[in-house]
Design a protein around this motif. Structure first.
Motif, PDB file in Angstrom:
ATOM      1  N   PRO A  40      42.849  -3.975  -7.254  1.00 18.27           N
ATOM      2  CA  PRO A  40      42.298  -3.514  -5.886  1.00 18.27           C
ATOM      3  C   PRO A  40      41.370  -2.225  -5.892  1.00 18.27           C
ATOM      4  O   PRO A  40      42.020  -1.217  -6.227  1.00 18.27           O
ATOM      5  CB  PRO A  40      43.438  -3.273  -5.029  1.00 18.27           C
ATOM      6  N   LYS A  41      40.301  -2.467  -5.209  1.00 19.38           N
ATOM      7  CA  LYS A  41      39.190  -1.070  -5.172  1.00 19.38           C
ATOM      8  C   LYS A  41      39.063  -0.554  -6.431  1.00 19.38           C
ATOM      9  O   LYS A  41      38.830   0.729  -6.318  1.00 19.38           O
ATOM     10  CB  LYS A  41      39.913  -0.556  -4.043  1.00 19.38           C
ATOM     11  N   ARG A 113      41.818 -15.147  -7.849  1.00 18.62           N
ATOM     12  CA  ARG A 113      42.823 -14.273  -7.434  1.00 18.62           C
ATOM     13  C   ARG A 113      44.325 -14.812  -7.766  1.00 18.62           C
ATOM     14  O   ARG A 113      44.805 -15.824  -7.564  1.00 18.62           O
ATOM     15  CB  ARG A 113      42.986 -14.187  -5.862  1.00 18.62           C
TER      16      ARG A 113
ATOM     17  N   GLN B  38      29.168  -6.859  -4.976  1.00 19.67           N
ATOM     18  CA  GLN B  38      30.363  -7.605  -4.827  1.00 19.67           C
ATOM     19  C   GLN B  38      30.775  -7.771  -3.514  1.00 19.67           C
ATOM     20  O   GLN B  38      31.183  -6.710  -2.779  1.00 19.67           O
ATOM     21  CB  GLN B  38      31.458  -7.099  -5.557  1.00 19.67           C
ATOM     22  N   TYR B  39      30.953  -8.980  -2.851  1.00 20.17           N
ATOM     23  CA  TYR B  39      31.601  -9.126  -1.524  1.00 20.17           C
ATOM     24  C   TYR B  39      33.003  -9.295  -1.578  1.00 20.17           C
ATOM     25  O   TYR B  39      33.389  -9.920  -2.742  1.00 20.17           O
ATOM     26  CB  TYR B  39      31.029 -10.119  -0.740  1.00 20.17           C
ATOM     27  N   PRO B  40      33.949  -9.303  -0.633  1.00 20.21           N
ATOM     28  CA  PRO B  40      35.307  -9.272  -0.786  1.00 20.21           C
ATOM     29  C   PRO B  40      35.862 -10.420  -1.404  1.00 20.21           C
ATOM     30  O   PRO B  40      35.256 -11.690  -0.925  1.00 20.21           O
ATOM     31  CB  PRO B  40      35.911  -9.259   0.587  1.00 20.21           C
ATOM     32  N   ASN B  41      36.420 -10.551  -2.146  1.00 20.75           N
ATOM     33  CA  ASN B  41      37.127 -11.930  -3.056  1.00 20.75           C
ATOM     34  C   ASN B  41      36.105 -12.837  -3.523  1.00 20.75           C
ATOM     35  O   ASN B  41      36.025 -13.959  -3.533  1.00 20.75           O
ATOM     36  CB  ASN B  41      37.971 -12.611  -1.925  1.00 20.75           C
ATOM     37  N   GLN B  42      35.008 -12.259  -4.073  1.00 22.64           N
ATOM     38  CA  GLN B  42      33.894 -12.830  -4.825  1.00 22.64           C
ATOM     39  C   GLN B  42      33.688 -12.099  -5.984  1.00 22.64           C
ATOM     40  O   GLN B  42      34.115 -11.208  -6.370  1.00 22.64           O
ATOM     41  CB  GLN B  42      32.803 -13.155  -3.889  1.00 22.64           C
ATOM     42  N   ALA B  87      29.397  -3.775   1.319  1.00 26.74           N
ATOM     43  CA  ALA B  87      29.914  -4.621   0.217  1.00 26.74           C
ATOM     44  C   ALA B  87      30.247  -3.542  -0.905  1.00 26.74           C
ATOM     45  O   ALA B  87      29.737  -2.158  -0.636  1.00 26.74           O
ATOM     46  CB  ALA B  87      28.793  -5.616  -0.430  1.00 26.74           C
ATOM     47  N   GLU B  88      30.716  -3.945  -2.092  1.00 22.68           N
ATOM     48  CA  GLU B  88      30.929  -3.025  -3.113  1.00 22.68           C
ATOM     49  C   GLU B  88      29.789  -3.138  -4.113  1.00 22.68           C
ATOM     50  O   GLU B  88      29.419  -4.239  -4.430  1.00 22.68           O
ATOM     51  CB  GLU B  88      32.274  -3.392  -3.819  1.00 22.68           C
ATOM     52  N   LEU B 110      31.648   1.630  -2.539  1.00 25.37           N
ATOM     53  CA  LEU B 110      31.848   0.847  -1.352  1.00 25.37           C
ATOM     54  C   LEU B 110      30.989   1.317  -0.353  1.00 25.37           C
ATOM     55  O   LEU B 110      30.837   2.632   0.388  1.00 25.37           O
ATOM     56  CB  LEU B 110      33.240   0.893  -0.847  1.00 25.37           C
ATOM     57  N   THR B 112      29.720   1.012   3.540  1.00 25.65           N
ATOM     58  CA  THR B 112      29.621   0.698   4.984  1.00 25.65           C
ATOM     59  C   THR B 112      28.714   0.878   5.838  1.00 25.65           C
ATOM     60  O   THR B 112      27.851   2.044   5.563  1.00 25.65           O
ATOM     61  CB  THR B 112      31.079   1.294   5.363  1.00 25.65           C
TER      62      THR B 112
END
Lengths: 117, 115
Positions: A40-41, A113, B38-42, B87-88, B110, B112
């Protein structure tokens, strides 16, 4: 662009069981695929390089007996997390390059995941 | 050996403002440089890449980056941020373009975007 598909996109398993993650190049051939782990992160950490028809090359500190990699064809590589433990919970991502086109771009799967409970 | 340093783990901008994400690299050979989003969980999506030739590289979604060898930098910019840019972002370096060359990633930034 070329497409890399990972399956499953998420999985929950019990501690001690094994989980297999598939990485497929849908419209190109890839003699080499790469497996990454992302906490994470944090950034992506290369775990191993998967070579079609031969043994994978693991990065330092990655247990090859725990993270089994098989690259049996030019379009499929699998990562099996054996005897999973909660600390193996992470986001796993594969990538591949189209070795025939010479394209320098690496295409990434959508990630898996893994949650070990 | 190669490495990537991304300055700033978190950058916050207002919508419409300039986006600047910094990346410095280290490589013993002429580098190939990449920016991914990278977008969340992708997974990762390529924004742009530098291999050879023109040092100012234009990518998707209005992003561009300039390779500066003297500064060993490859900063990512966009003139006007959009909410969808949140996104990241990862900078990466490769020491070649063949199918078995490894990518080394920075730790990510990151982004924002505030309305």
């Amino acid at each position: 662009g070329a497409v890399v598909s990972q399956h499953p996109s998420w999985v929950i398993c019990k501690s001690g069981t094994s989980v297999k993650i598939e990485c497929r190049s849908l419209d190109f051939q890839a003699t080499t695929m790469f497996w990454y782990r992302q906490f994470p992160k944090q950034s992506l950490m290369l775990m191993a390089t998967s070579n079609e028809g031969s043994k994978a090359t693991y990065e330092q500190g990655v247990e090859k007996d725990k993270f089994l990699i098989n690259h049996a064809s030019l379009t499929l590589s699998t990562l099996t997390v054996t005897s999973a433990h909660p600390e193996d919970s992470s986001f796993y991502i594969c990538s591949a390059r189209d070795n025939l086109s010479g394209n320098t771009e690496a295409f990434f799967g959508q990630g898996t995941r893994l949650t070990v409970v | 050996a190669q490495s990537v340093t991304q300055l700033g783990s978190h950058v916050s901008v207002s919508e419409g403002a300039l986006v600047l994400l910094r990346c410095n690299y280290s490589s013993s050979v002429p580098p190939y440089l990449f920016w991914y989003v990278q977008y969340p969980n992708q997974g990762l999506q390529l924004l742009l890449k530098y291999t050879t030739g023109a040092t100012l590289v234009k990518g998707i979604n209005g992003f561009e980056a300039e390779f500066k060898k003297s500064e060993t930098s490859f900063h990512l910019t966009k003139p006007s941020a959009h909410m969808s840019d949140a996104a990241e972002y990862f900078c990466a370096v490769s020491n070649g373009g063949g199918s078995n060359y490894k990518l080394t990633f920075g730790k990510g930034t990151l982004l924002t975007v505030n309305p």
